[in-house]
Write a protein that holds these residues in place. Sequence first.
Motif, short mmCIF file in Angstrom:
data_model
loop_
_atom_site.label_atom_id
_atom_site.label_comp_id
_atom_site.label_asym_id
_atom_site.label_seq_id
_atom_site.Cartn_x
_atom_site.Cartn_y
_atom_site.Cartn_z
N ARG A 51 12.22 10.49 -13.77
CA ARG A 51 12.79 10.68 -12.43
C ARG A 51 13.63 11.96 -12.37
NH1 ARG A 51 15.12 4.64 -11.00
NH2 ARG A 51 13.14 3.64 -10.41
N ALA A 52 14.42 12.21 -13.41
CA ALA A 52 15.23 13.43 -13.44
C ALA A 52 14.34 14.67 -13.42
CB ALA A 52 16.13 13.43 -14.67
N VAL B 222 5.87 14.97 -8.13
CA VAL B 222 6.93 15.06 -7.12
C VAL B 222 6.68 14.06 -5.98
CG1 VAL B 222 7.87 16.56 -5.32
CG2 VAL B 222 7.61 17.42 -7.65
N ALA B 223 5.41 13.82 -5.67
CA ALA B 223 5.06 12.91 -4.56
C ALA B 223 5.32 11.45 -4.89
CB ALA B 223 3.59 13.10 -4.19
N THR B 224 5.76 11.14 -6.12
CA THR B 224 6.09 9.74 -6.41
C THR B 224 7.38 9.31 -5.71
OG1 THR B 224 7.22 10.36 -8.47
CG2 THR B 224 4.87 9.76 -8.61
N LEU B 225 8.07 10.25 -5.10
CA LEU B 225 9.16 9.91 -4.17
C LEU B 225 8.70 10.37 -2.80
CD1 LEU B 225 12.04 8.74 -3.91
CD2 LEU B 225 12.88 11.09 -3.91
N ALA C 110 13.20 11.26 5.53
CA ALA C 110 13.70 10.07 6.22
C ALA C 110 14.37 9.17 5.18
CB ALA C 110 12.55 9.36 6.93
N VAL C 111 13.94 7.92 5.12
CA VAL C 111 14.43 7.01 4.09
C VAL C 111 13.51 7.15 2.88
CG1 VAL C 111 14.95 4.63 3.48
CG2 VAL C 111 15.34 5.43 5.82
N PRO C 112 13.98 7.70 1.78
CA PRO C 112 13.10 7.95 0.63
C PRO C 112 12.40 6.68 0.15
CG PRO C 112 15.19 9.08 0.34
CD PRO C 112 15.35 8.19 1.52
N LEU C 113 11.13 6.84 -0.23
CA LEU C 113 10.33 5.75 -0.74
C LEU C 113 10.09 5.97 -2.22
CD1 LEU C 113 8.50 3.25 -0.33
CD2 LEU C 113 6.64 4.83 0.24
N GLU C 114 10.69 5.14 -3.04
CA GLU C 114 10.57 5.26 -4.49
C GLU C 114 9.31 4.55 -4.96
OE1 GLU C 114 10.50 6.53 -7.59
OE2 GLU C 114 12.66 6.85 -7.23
N ARG C 115 8.38 5.34 -5.49
CA ARG C 115 7.13 4.78 -5.99
C ARG C 115 7.17 4.54 -7.49
NH1 ARG C 115 4.93 8.71 -2.08
NH2 ARG C 115 4.03 7.53 -0.33
N LEU C 116 8.31 4.84 -8.11
CA LEU C 116 8.50 4.57 -9.54
C LEU C 116 9.69 3.63 -9.71
CD1 LEU C 116 8.04 8.14 -11.09
CD2 LEU C 116 6.33 6.32 -10.90
N PRO C 117 9.56 2.40 -9.25
CA PRO C 117 10.70 1.48 -9.35
C PRO C 117 10.97 0.99 -10.77
CG PRO C 117 8.79 0.33 -8.48
CD PRO C 117 8.41 1.79 -8.57
N GLY C 118 9.98 1.09 -11.65
CA GLY C 118 10.17 0.60 -13.01
C GLY C 118 9.24 1.29 -13.98
N PRO C 119 9.40 1.01 -15.28
CA PRO C 119 8.55 1.64 -16.29
C PRO C 119 7.06 1.39 -16.07
CG PRO C 119 10.46 0.63 -17.32
CD PRO C 119 10.47 0.19 -15.88
N ASP C 120 6.72 0.19 -15.60
CA ASP C 120 5.31 -0.11 -15.38
C ASP C 120 4.68 0.85 -14.35
OD1 ASP C 120 5.49 -2.12 -17.19
OD2 ASP C 120 5.61 -3.75 -15.72
N PRO D 145 0.81 -1.23 0.00
CA PRO D 145 0.00 0.00 0.00
C PRO D 145 0.84 1.28 0.00
CG PRO D 145 -0.86 -1.58 1.59
CD PRO D 145 0.46 -2.12 1.11
N ALA D 146 2.06 1.20 0.54
CA ALA D 146 2.91 2.39 0.59
C ALA D 146 3.31 2.86 -0.80
CB ALA D 146 4.16 2.11 1.42
#
Length: 256
Positions: free
Chosen positions: A70-71, A23-26, A31-41, A7-8
């Motif tokens: 991401r950039a 911007v909120a996709t990170l 704290a410890v950044p949460l990457e919500r765009l780990p891949g193209p999908d 869910p995170a």
Amino acid sequence: MTQPSDPALAFPFLGGRPCLDFVATLGKRHAVPLERLPGPDALARWITEAGLAAEEGPVPVTARDLTEGRALREAVHRVVRSAMAGQEPDAADVRLVNEMASRPDLAPQLGPRRWTARHPARAALATVARDAVLLVGGPLLERVKECGNPGCSLLFLDDSQARRRRWCSMERCGNLAKVAGYRSRNRAAPRGEGTFGPRAEREQAKGCTSYASGAGDSCAWWDAVGSRWSSRRCDRPPRRRSPTSSRCASAPSRPR
């Protein structure tokens, strides 16, 4: 489209502008950044959920699109942050945002299809970049805020009438802050002065229903934190019923 199992990793759309939502996709930047765009999908899913898909079905996203996305996201974040602080943004970030904004973006359409584009993913990113340019260079920048929860780094456009919005959302962070404040006040309060202490009895009690039958009956209490009536087992000694009242003779009055 497949939803993430964690869910995170769900995308929060709370910013009020496409560029702030992107911007909120990170998440959890403090704290410890949460990457919500780990891949193209994941980027394809965000484009669709953001309403920026130029075609039905999954948006084709390449590894290059993900890298550029991401950039762009980080450049927009730094540019917005600098503008909020009244500082000059980094020239490299400005060049990147401007270059992405100059590309062909989504073209609006009448009919069932809202957008059209030759390269849907790149056009969606160009639309995000243009939105960032318009936000930073426009009068709405002064209404961009960061969520008041120290553990949340979401930026949002305050569109409330009084311009006093503090949280990215009440359900997400506002309630957590209220609960944390309530627990902190209870821990700091002297013994007996908490929710059911003497002060609460004087200010919050509706009336004790423990009559001559003795302690153990239930009492009704106004919970100011929860804004509701609640009850507990009475721990007071037995009391006499007042001859002129149906309530306990020594029970406090209901607050007015």
